[in-house]
Design a protein around this motif. Structure first.
Motif, mmCIF file in Angstrom:
data_model
loop_
_atom_site.group_PDB
_atom_site.id
_atom_site.type_symbol
_atom_site.label_atom_id
_atom_site.label_comp_id
_atom_site.label_asym_id
_atom_site.label_seq_id
_atom_site.Cartn_x
_atom_site.Cartn_y
_atom_site.Cartn_z
ATOM 1 N N ILE A 101 0.818 -1.212 0.000
ATOM 2 C CA ILE A 101 0.000 0.000 0.000
ATOM 3 C C ILE A 101 0.857 1.270 0.000
ATOM 4 C CG2 ILE A 101 -1.922 -1.137 1.162
ATOM 5 C CD1 ILE A 101 -1.085 0.416 3.710
ATOM 6 N N ALA A 102 2.178 1.109 0.033
ATOM 7 C CA ALA A 102 3.078 2.262 0.118
ATOM 8 C C ALA A 102 3.223 2.967 -1.224
ATOM 9 C CB ALA A 102 4.446 1.803 0.604
ATOM 10 N N GLU A 103 3.509 4.256 -1.162
ATOM 11 C CA GLU A 103 3.829 5.031 -2.354
ATOM 12 C C GLU A 103 5.332 5.055 -2.609
ATOM 13 O OE1 GLU A 103 2.174 8.879 -1.653
ATOM 14 O OE2 GLU A 103 0.126 8.142 -1.708
ATOM 15 N N LEU A 104 6.112 4.851 -1.542
ATOM 16 C CA LEU A 104 7.565 4.906 -1.621
ATOM 17 C C LEU A 104 8.135 3.940 -0.590
ATOM 18 C CD1 LEU A 104 10.155 6.432 -2.646
ATOM 19 C CD2 LEU A 104 9.750 8.052 -0.819
ATOM 20 N N LEU A 105 9.134 3.153 -0.998
ATOM 21 C CA LEU A 105 9.778 2.208 -0.091
ATOM 22 C C LEU A 105 11.268 2.523 0.023
ATOM 23 C CD1 LEU A 105 8.387 -1.261 -1.220
ATOM 24 C CD2 LEU A 105 7.749 0.022 0.807
ATOM 25 N N TYR A 106 11.776 2.461 1.236
ATOM 26 C CA TYR A 106 13.212 2.503 1.495
ATOM 27 C C TYR A 106 13.556 1.225 2.223
ATOM 28 C CZ TYR A 106 13.226 7.512 0.522
ATOM 29 O OH TYR A 106 13.108 8.729 -0.066
ATOM 30 N N GLY A 107 14.691 0.648 1.890
ATOM 31 C CA GLY A 107 15.075 -0.581 2.552
ATOM 32 C C GLY A 107 16.578 -0.733 2.615
ATOM 33 N N VAL A 108 16.991 -1.705 3.386
ATOM 34 C CA VAL A 108 18.403 -2.055 3.504
ATOM 35 C C VAL A 108 18.511 -3.538 3.198
ATOM 36 C CG1 VAL A 108 20.406 -2.172 5.024
ATOM 37 C CG2 VAL A 108 18.765 -0.313 5.285
ATOM 38 N N THR A 109 19.423 -3.867 2.310
ATOM 39 C CA THR A 109 19.634 -5.260 1.954
ATOM 40 C C THR A 109 21.109 -5.604 2.150
ATOM 41 O OG1 THR A 109 19.354 -6.924 0.231
ATOM 42 C CG2 THR A 109 19.999 -4.738 -0.492
#
Length: 76
Positions: free
Chosen positions: A53-61
């Motif tokens: 449902i997000a418009e923008l995702l930030y993540g760490v991989t």
């Protein structure tokens, strides 16, 4: 109710969706939809349903041990 009465410019929610079943998750999404018009929401989650449902995702991989990489995706 207090947050709806006097909204904040932003709100940080950390893993609040983890204990929700399907019925309550739908209510949670409806609440977020109503809040996003007046508040910037930052959700920390591992839930795929919440990420959808997000418009923008930030993540760490971590593609290789000990090397973290920041990732961002904007949905339009």
């Amino acid at each position: 109710a207090i947050f709806l009465y006097k909204p904040s410019p932003f709100c940080i929610l950390d893993e609040v969706d983890a204990p929700l079943d399907d019925a309550y998750f739908g209510r949670f999404v409806n609440l977020l939809e109503g809040l996003k018009e007046q508040t910037q929401l930052v959700l920390i989650t591992h839930s795929r349903r919440t990420m959808q449902i997000a418009e923008l995702l930030y993540g760490v991989t971590m593609e290789e041990p000990g090397v973290s990489k920041l990732v961002s995706v904007r949905f339009t």
